[in-house]
Design an enzyme around this catalytic site. Structure first.
Site, PDB file in Angstrom:
ATOM      1  N   HIS A 196       0.825  -1.203   0.000  1.00  0.00           N
ATOM      2  CA  HIS A 196       0.000   0.000   0.000  1.00  0.00           C
ATOM      3  C   HIS A 196       0.861   1.255   0.000  1.00  0.00           C
ATOM      4  O   HIS A 196       0.659   2.162  -0.805  1.00  0.00           O
ATOM      5  CB  HIS A 196      -0.934   0.019   1.219  1.00  0.00           C
ATOM      6  CG  HIS A 196      -2.201  -0.755   1.017  1.00  0.00           C
ATOM      7  ND1 HIS A 196      -2.344  -2.058   1.416  1.00  0.00           N
ATOM      8  CD2 HIS A 196      -3.371  -0.408   0.439  1.00  0.00           C
ATOM      9  CE1 HIS A 196      -3.559  -2.483   1.104  1.00  0.00           C
ATOM     10  NE2 HIS A 196      -4.207  -1.499   0.506  1.00  0.00           N
ATOM     11  N   ASP A 197       1.776   1.312   0.939  1.00  0.00           N
ATOM     12  CA  ASP A 197       2.641   2.487   1.065  1.00  0.00           C
ATOM     13  C   ASP A 197       3.673   2.160   2.134  1.00  0.00           C
ATOM     14  O   ASP A 197       3.347   1.540   3.145  1.00  0.00           O
ATOM     15  CB  ASP A 197       1.840   3.730   1.472  1.00  0.00           C
ATOM     16  CG  ASP A 197       2.569   5.024   1.112  1.00  0.00           C
ATOM     17  OD1 ASP A 197       3.725   4.936   0.672  1.00  0.00           O
ATOM     18  OD2 ASP A 197       1.977   6.102   1.277  1.00  0.00           O
TER      19      ASP A 197
END
Length: 645
Positions: free
Chosen positions: A530-531
């Protein structure tokens, strides 16, 4: 008539036929199932009539009992006050309104501002008209392309007429011709699409694709899995820290630096010129995470296809109808050896409808759908799905025009913010509807791109199975949230690691702990995907931690011991469901909304005497809601549908 249309519109078959047709059943059943009244039982299960044993654990309907009628009235009152709490704090008369009013934009609803402060959804929202244009243009161009080459004359399956003569090609030859026809359109369209989208950065994407392809095709087979995963995770980190690898930085590394007297006058190089042509979306690395999943899928599907290609081919030949393969077979059976080429790989990884945000389709499934169109796709079902998409977009528009929780949380990060202006109920509902906004802002793009794929003849898995508020289990929640990613992680990560019980022996508890460790590895990868942020890693670890109470409760209170006391077991599960719902809200607020600091401030405002009173009322409301969720799933069982989420 209107009620029947609404039932069909919101039936599981309209959302995704995979929910009503078992994964090991031929999908042509979906055509029959979708025409049924959603309230009626399904006539088949795994291709056979339902047996008495398959329905003996289903409870009789409770919808008309006094208990559930009372639930309906009380939950309706709760929902009214939930909306009212956020609507009240979004009014201009609220003391904190001037502190976030500057974040709001002018809306299209007369007299209303719009909360367009979420950067992720704002970007998608502003580009919806252009995306719709491309979505309509892409299938139209394919039809024109097929019509020009008269594709129907050599992709038609052989059939016998009254005279015994045959027309068209054999099924296998027609499938190969259809695959080649679609690929011959997809490759140039993908190239043009990527160049228009990312400009000269398209060459960076091509370089990454080629390196990954070389890993699959040129490394010795035993090294492919480790090299593939190492490369995939490395690309995630490199994209994050390299910020897209600007050409200016690359050129400055290899070109000699100008003399000090010339630095000011000649601070640029040819790389700056290339960077200036970044296309419609210069930040290609932000969207490349989805492509990384497809890179891994191609390499691993190719790796597994080399294990026993002869047995895989014989298994495929045993299928009575290769154009009607069950979903499980489309995913598990290796694609024909001749399609593991760079041409097919390029078309798969950069397939325009699914490139930007998915849903994720495995390489095997993608090739199977190119060879044989799925019977589950029809104009009627696609139209109903489009109507559902339009309703979701309208729901989001109404919410961001009347409920400003996103701007409130943005403004709260600045000095001088006063949380004491909100009651505990208002604070809780701000957090809850912030999660609703997150759910909708992900749901809308995912359904848009899936709809685009359906219009082009590709049926990817539906990402959002249930409404966010229709979840009471951490495990079931993650099976239904971003479902295509969940299926991807299951196939390429969780099962290879050993699954829910791990690979070690030593008893049930040791196996369960190994399974939890595997889930920790999966959610850690999901968080990094996701990050690359600490709060998302904390989210992944919290999710894994919050699975433990569910595992322990299932061991302590097995369902088979409560068969003679179904109501007592239902109430016991309701207590557990309340705890699971609260844990889910905490994990998602940490990972996607507030972080630990923001959650701490929110909790400080709620944990007062008034907050504790509100928490007690909320627990009762969640208990009633969980009973309704249980009964809704029982009604699905009565129709022969057994979902794992």
């Amino acid at each position: 008539m209107a009620l029947q249309y609404i039932r069909q519109l919101y039936s599981l078959g309209t959302l995704d036929t995979r929910f009503v047709v078992p994964s090991n059943a031929p999908p042509k059943e979906a055509l029959e199932l979708a025409e049924l009244d959603p309230a009626q039982p399904l006539p088949v299960k795994n291709g056979q009539a339902q047996s008495k044993e398959s329905t003996e654990d289903v409870q009789p309907s409770r919808w008309n009992t006094f208990e559930f009628k009372a639930y309906g009235v009380l939950i309706s009152i709760c929902v009214f006050f939930m909306f009212k709490a956020v609507l009240d704090v979004s009014k201009e008369s609220h003391p904190n309104y001037p502190k976030f009013a500057h974040i709001l934009d002018d809306g299209w609803i007369p007299g209303r501002k719009v909360d367009n402060s979420d950067a992720q959804y704002s970007n998608f929202r502003s580009n919806i008209p252009y995306l719709f244009l491309v979505m309509l243009l892409h299938p139209l161009l394919r039809k024109l392309y097929d019509g020009f080459w008269r594709a129907d004359t050599y992709t038609r399956v052989r059939s016998s007429g009254a005279s015994g003569l045959t027309m068209g090609l054999s099924p296998s030859a027609a499938a190969d011709a259809r695959l080649n026809q679609r690929i011959s359109f997809d490759v140039p369209f993908a190239a043009i699409f990527i160049i228009a989208l990312h400009g000269f950065s398209a060459f960076k994407i091509l370089a990454i694709l080629y390196m990954n392809y070389c890993i699959a095709k040129k490394l010795p087979r035993p090294y492919v899995p480790a090299a593939t995963w190492t490369f995939g995770v490395s690309i995630l980190f490199a994209n994050e820290f390299g910020k897209g690898y600007s050409y200016a930085t690359i050129f400055s590394t290899f070109l000699p630096s100008p003399p000090s007297s010339e630095k000011d006058a000649h601070a640029t190089n040819f790389g700056h010129v290339l960077d200036s042509y970044g296309g419609l979306n210069p930040r290609w690395e932000v969207l490349f995470n989805f492509t990384v999943l497809r890179l891994i899928s191609f390499n691993m599907d190719y790796y597994w296809s080399l294990a026993s290609p002869s047995s895989a081919s014989s298994s495929l030949e045993k299928q009575l109808d290769p154009s009607n393969l069950p979903e499980r077979s489309r995913v598990a059976l290796p694609a024909p050896p001749g399609v593991f080429t760079f041409r097919h790989y390029f078309a798969y990884t950069l397939y325009a409808p699914l490139y930007l945000a998915g849903p994720i389709l495995t390489f095997n499934d993608f090739i199977s759908q190119l060879r044989y169109p799925l019977p589950s796709l029809s104009r009627r079902r696609t139209l109903l799905y489009a109507v559902r998409f339009a309703i979701v977009v309208l729901t989001m528009e109404l919410m961001i025009h009347y409920m400003y929780m996103v701007s409130i949380f943005h403004a709260s990060e600045r000095p001088g913010w006063d949380w004491s202006a909100y009651t505990p109920a208002q604070l809780s509902m701000l957090g809850f509807f912030n999660l609703k906004h997150i759910w909708l802002k992900l749901l809308i793009p995912w359904r848009f791109f899936r709809l685009w794929g359906m219009m082009d003849g590709i049926d990817a898995p539906e990402n959002m199975v249930r409404c966010m508020s229709d979840n009471y289990s951490v495990t079931r929640f993650w099976r239904g949230w971003h479902r295509s990613f969940n299926l991807w992680a299951l196939r390429y990560l969780f099962i290879p690691l050993g699954g829910s019980r791990g690979q070690a022996g030593g008893g049930a508890w040791k196996g369960q702990l190994r399974g939890v460790a595997n889930k920790l590895a999966v959610f850690s990868f999901i968080a990094i995907w996701h990050d690359i942020q600490l709060r998302l890693l904390m989210w992944g670890w919290l999710v894994t931690l919050f699975v433990l109470p569910e595992v322990v409760a299932a061991q302590m209170f097995p369902a088979h011991k409560w068969t003679h006391r179904p109501d007592a077991y239902r109430y016991l599960c309701g207590v557990g469901a309340v705890g699971e719902i609260l844990l889910l809200m905490v994990a998602n607020l940490v990972g996607f909304a507030l972080g630990m600091d923001g959650l701490r401030e929110l909790g400080r405002g709620i944990l007062s005497w008034g907050g504790i009173t509100f928490l007690g009322v909320a627990i009762v409301a969640l208990f009633m809601a969980s009973q309704v969720m249980f009964e809704w799933r029982e009604s699905e069982k009565r129709r022969g549908i057994r979902m794992k989420c």
